[in-house]
Design an enzyme around this catalytic site. Sequence first.
Site, PDB file in Angstrom:
ATOM      1  N   GLU A 153     -20.597 -53.427  11.056  1.00  0.00           N
ATOM      2  CA  GLU A 153     -19.714 -54.464  11.228  1.00  0.00           C
ATOM      3  C   GLU A 153     -20.076 -55.525  12.290  1.00  0.00           C
ATOM      4  O   GLU A 153     -19.832 -56.719  12.313  1.00  0.00           O
ATOM      5  CB  GLU A 153     -18.155 -54.203  11.484  1.00  0.00           C
ATOM      6  CG  GLU A 153     -17.554 -53.251  10.319  1.00  0.00           C
ATOM      7  CD  GLU A 153     -17.647 -51.940  10.677  1.00  0.00           C
ATOM      8  OE1 GLU A 153     -17.040 -51.168  10.076  1.00  0.00           O
ATOM      9  OE2 GLU A 153     -18.473 -51.565  11.696  1.00  0.00           O
ATOM     10  N   GLY A 154     -21.178 -55.201  13.098  1.00  0.00           N
ATOM     11  CA  GLY A 154     -21.723 -56.073  14.174  1.00  0.00           C
ATOM     12  C   GLY A 154     -20.860 -55.781  15.665  1.00  0.00           C
ATOM     13  O   GLY A 154     -20.898 -56.731  16.493  1.00  0.00           O
ATOM     14  N   LYS A 155     -20.629 -54.580  15.746  1.00  0.00           N
ATOM     15  CA  LYS A 155     -20.066 -54.057  17.060  1.00  0.00           C
ATOM     16  C   LYS A 155     -21.023 -54.248  18.385  1.00  0.00           C
ATOM     17  O   LYS A 155     -20.541 -54.601  19.268  1.00  0.00           O
ATOM     18  CB  LYS A 155     -19.466 -52.454  16.864  1.00  0.00           C
ATOM     19  CG  LYS A 155     -18.737 -52.146  15.828  1.00  0.00           C
ATOM     20  CD  LYS A 155     -18.354 -50.617  15.814  1.00  0.00           C
ATOM     21  CE  LYS A 155     -19.610 -49.769  15.338  1.00  0.00           C
ATOM     22  NZ  LYS A 155     -19.791 -50.239  13.899  1.00  0.00           N
ATOM     23  N   ASN A 182     -27.143 -41.395  14.809  1.00  0.00           N
ATOM     24  CA  ASN A 182     -27.125 -41.841  13.388  1.00  0.00           C
ATOM     25  C   ASN A 182     -26.548 -43.320  13.741  1.00  0.00           C
ATOM     26  O   ASN A 182     -26.278 -43.937  12.745  1.00  0.00           O
ATOM     27  CB  ASN A 182     -26.132 -40.999  12.840  1.00  0.00           C
ATOM     28  CG  ASN A 182     -24.939 -40.674  13.333  1.00  0.00           C
ATOM     29  OD1 ASN A 182     -24.688 -40.680  14.765  1.00  0.00           O
ATOM     30  ND2 ASN A 182     -23.688 -40.214  12.806  1.00  0.00           N
ATOM     31  N   GLY A 217     -26.515 -47.107  15.034  1.00  0.00           N
ATOM     32  CA  GLY A 217     -27.457 -48.338  15.075  1.00  0.00           C
ATOM     33  C   GLY A 217     -26.840 -49.529  15.510  1.00  0.00           C
ATOM     34  O   GLY A 217     -26.513 -50.416  14.582  1.00  0.00           O
ATOM     35  N   HIS A 218     -26.596 -50.064  16.800  1.00  0.00           N
ATOM     36  CA  HIS A 218     -26.010 -51.189  17.282  1.00  0.00           C
ATOM     37  C   HIS A 218     -27.179 -52.076  17.376  1.00  0.00           C
ATOM     38  O   HIS A 218     -27.928 -51.905  18.447  1.00  0.00           O
ATOM     39  CB  HIS A 218     -25.115 -51.041  18.235  1.00  0.00           C
ATOM     40  CG  HIS A 218     -24.125 -50.225  18.030  1.00  0.00           C
ATOM     41  ND1 HIS A 218     -23.121 -49.686  19.037  1.00  0.00           N
ATOM     42  CD2 HIS A 218     -23.372 -49.705  16.942  1.00  0.00           C
ATOM     43  CE1 HIS A 218     -22.251 -49.223  18.553  1.00  0.00           C
ATOM     44  NE2 HIS A 218     -22.157 -49.148  17.189  1.00  0.00           N
ATOM     45  N   GLN A 241     -20.217 -45.668  14.268  1.00  0.00           N
ATOM     46  CA  GLN A 241     -19.699 -45.805  12.734  1.00  0.00           C
ATOM     47  C   GLN A 241     -18.506 -46.651  12.728  1.00  0.00           C
ATOM     48  O   GLN A 241     -18.288 -47.659  13.166  1.00  0.00           O
ATOM     49  CB  GLN A 241     -19.660 -44.271  12.401  1.00  0.00           C
ATOM     50  CG  GLN A 241     -20.929 -43.563  12.041  1.00  0.00           C
ATOM     51  CD  GLN A 241     -21.462 -42.996  13.471  1.00  0.00           C
ATOM     52  OE1 GLN A 241     -20.815 -42.507  14.196  1.00  0.00           O
ATOM     53  NE2 GLN A 241     -22.761 -43.324  13.459  1.00  0.00           N
ATOM     54  N   SER A 253     -29.718 -50.811   9.996  1.00  0.00           N
ATOM     55  CA  SER A 253     -30.288 -51.142  11.495  1.00  0.00           C
ATOM     56  C   SER A 253     -30.962 -50.234  11.805  1.00  0.00           C
ATOM     57  O   SER A 253     -32.030 -49.923  12.453  1.00  0.00           O
ATOM     58  CB  SER A 253     -29.656 -51.774  12.448  1.00  0.00           C
ATOM     59  OG  SER A 253     -28.328 -50.789  12.733  1.00  0.00           O
ATOM     60  N   ARG A 304     -32.142 -48.740   4.929  1.00  0.00           N
ATOM     61  CA  ARG A 304     -31.671 -48.623   3.571  1.00  0.00           C
ATOM     62  C   ARG A 304     -30.854 -50.035   3.165  1.00  0.00           C
ATOM     63  O   ARG A 304     -29.899 -50.470   4.003  1.00  0.00           O
ATOM     64  CB  ARG A 304     -30.640 -47.348   3.597  1.00  0.00           C
ATOM     65  CG  ARG A 304     -31.495 -46.039   3.531  1.00  0.00           C
ATOM     66  CD  ARG A 304     -30.502 -44.926   3.363  1.00  0.00           C
ATOM     67  NE  ARG A 304     -29.464 -44.860   4.249  1.00  0.00           N
ATOM     68  CZ  ARG A 304     -28.661 -43.862   4.384  1.00  0.00           C
ATOM     69  NH1 ARG A 304     -28.657 -42.959   3.237  1.00  0.00           N
ATOM     70  NH2 ARG A 304     -27.750 -43.644   5.430  1.00  0.00           N
ATOM     71  N   PRO A 305     -30.880 -50.390   1.955  1.00  0.00           N
ATOM     72  CA  PRO A 305     -29.952 -51.427   1.595  1.00  0.00           C
ATOM     73  C   PRO A 305     -28.362 -50.920   1.500  1.00  0.00           C
ATOM     74  O   PRO A 305     -28.235 -49.767   0.997  1.00  0.00           O
ATOM     75  CB  PRO A 305     -30.573 -51.544   0.245  1.00  0.00           C
ATOM     76  CG  PRO A 305     -31.346 -50.609  -0.414  1.00  0.00           C
ATOM     77  CD  PRO A 305     -31.891 -49.880   0.835  1.00  0.00           C
ATOM     78  N   ILE A 339     -20.046 -66.565  13.939  1.00  0.00           N
ATOM     79  CA  ILE A 339     -20.623 -67.521  13.016  1.00  0.00           C
ATOM     80  C   ILE A 339     -22.195 -67.407  12.694  1.00  0.00           C
ATOM     81  O   ILE A 339     -22.726 -68.467  12.074  1.00  0.00           O
ATOM     82  CB  ILE A 339     -20.174 -68.733  13.385  1.00  0.00           C
ATOM     83  CG1 ILE A 339     -20.667 -69.133  14.555  1.00  0.00           C
ATOM     84  CG2 ILE A 339     -18.462 -68.953  13.146  1.00  0.00           C
ATOM     85  CD1 ILE A 339     -20.373 -70.627  15.107  1.00  0.00           C
TER      86      ILE A 339
END
Length: 422
Positions: free
Chosen positions: A12-14, A36, A38-39, A223, A298, A302-303, A411
């Site tokens: 989500e962008g944490k 596991n 990935g920030h 996660q 990230s 994987r898509p 944004i």
Amino acid sequence: MDIVLGLQWGDEGKGKFIDLISENYDIAARFNGGANAGHSIKRNDKRITLKMIPSGIFMKSVQNVIGTGTVLDPVSFKKEVSNLKLFDETIQPEKNLIISKKAHFVLPTHKLLDIYMEENEAYTTIGTTKNGIAQAYSNKNLRQNVRIGDMNFPDFKARVDSILAREYAFLTDGGMELPSLESISDEFYDAVEFLKQFNCTETEIFLNKAVSEGKTILAEGSQAAMLDIDHGTYPYVTSSSTTASGACSGLGISPKKVGEIFGIAKAYCTRVGNGAFPTELFDELGDELRIKGNEFGSNTGRPRRIGWLDLPALRYAVMINGVTQLVLTKADVLSGLGSVAVCTHYQMDNGAVESTAATLPENAVPVLKWLDGWNADFSAIKDPSALPKELIDFLTFLESELGIPVGYLSIGPGREEILKMK
């Protein structure tokens, strides 16, 4: 202690939000998960993915903590530290990173077991990152694992060798092609020696002492809520507690000490791996949003699966976490669409309607509400008053449906491309 956590299925962008606000805190602490996670963080036109290290590592004044609720792979950790120093040579994690003695090790056979179970039809395949996280937590709960503090005990190597030999024999009997036991053992012990240069201590005592001294703590979750081992879309979940309550248990801090709970969500949904996804898009628009939003893992590349915003799931995540502020990301990705959809509830086969979803049944039919889309040059927006009316209406609708304010709006991908709304 304030908490930042994801409200959907991760990604989500944490990391970006934590990187932005961590300068306002004395301590940034990871409370769950392992490599596991990935920030992804962008600085000086360069991007780096942090897996175990908290996102406050770039702030020289911030003390970073890897808490008791995490599991640590020393081989992955060593590589991450090396990559971090290549990314920014001024960063010295040995000086401002503390690791809990009670956090558990991820052993090399845990990762091999993860691969074996994902590729063996005798097991439920859920689409893990194959980092051995579930196996480490499993051994933790079986009381068959070793902890970070154990590495200083004289019997540490004997205990680890016993576990490695047992699990290696199981995999051999299962017909898996394996690297030599000696090679994976040597790599592991070499990484453990590297780990010994870091301050490994009772982080619960350190954190509670900091609280008593009036210091501020930002708890960083990996996660997201819908991947929680207890409250997520089981069995397609992670292996740790990803919720606000998990921050308290993972760090050893009383719930009475919790202040703000920032919940991060995208303006649409994404998911990696298997599991129900009622609002998933299978058309060209889904492909377009995936490219435009750079929706690729990230950590794995994987898509990601793409879908409209799922309010029943989001209401549930807000409820169980006691979220006080919503941080909405990726609204810029939806810019240019004539209209955008939001799932307001599910219609079930038996005629029932679900507006708050603890589970996501495969037969759930999403009922969509269409809202006017927006179109703007987000790179030119510096103040919430300059946002398109249609986007303001979208945010107001979310606030009304969720019962919490939108505190921040991302944004763009850049570190500074986020607006404080309230």
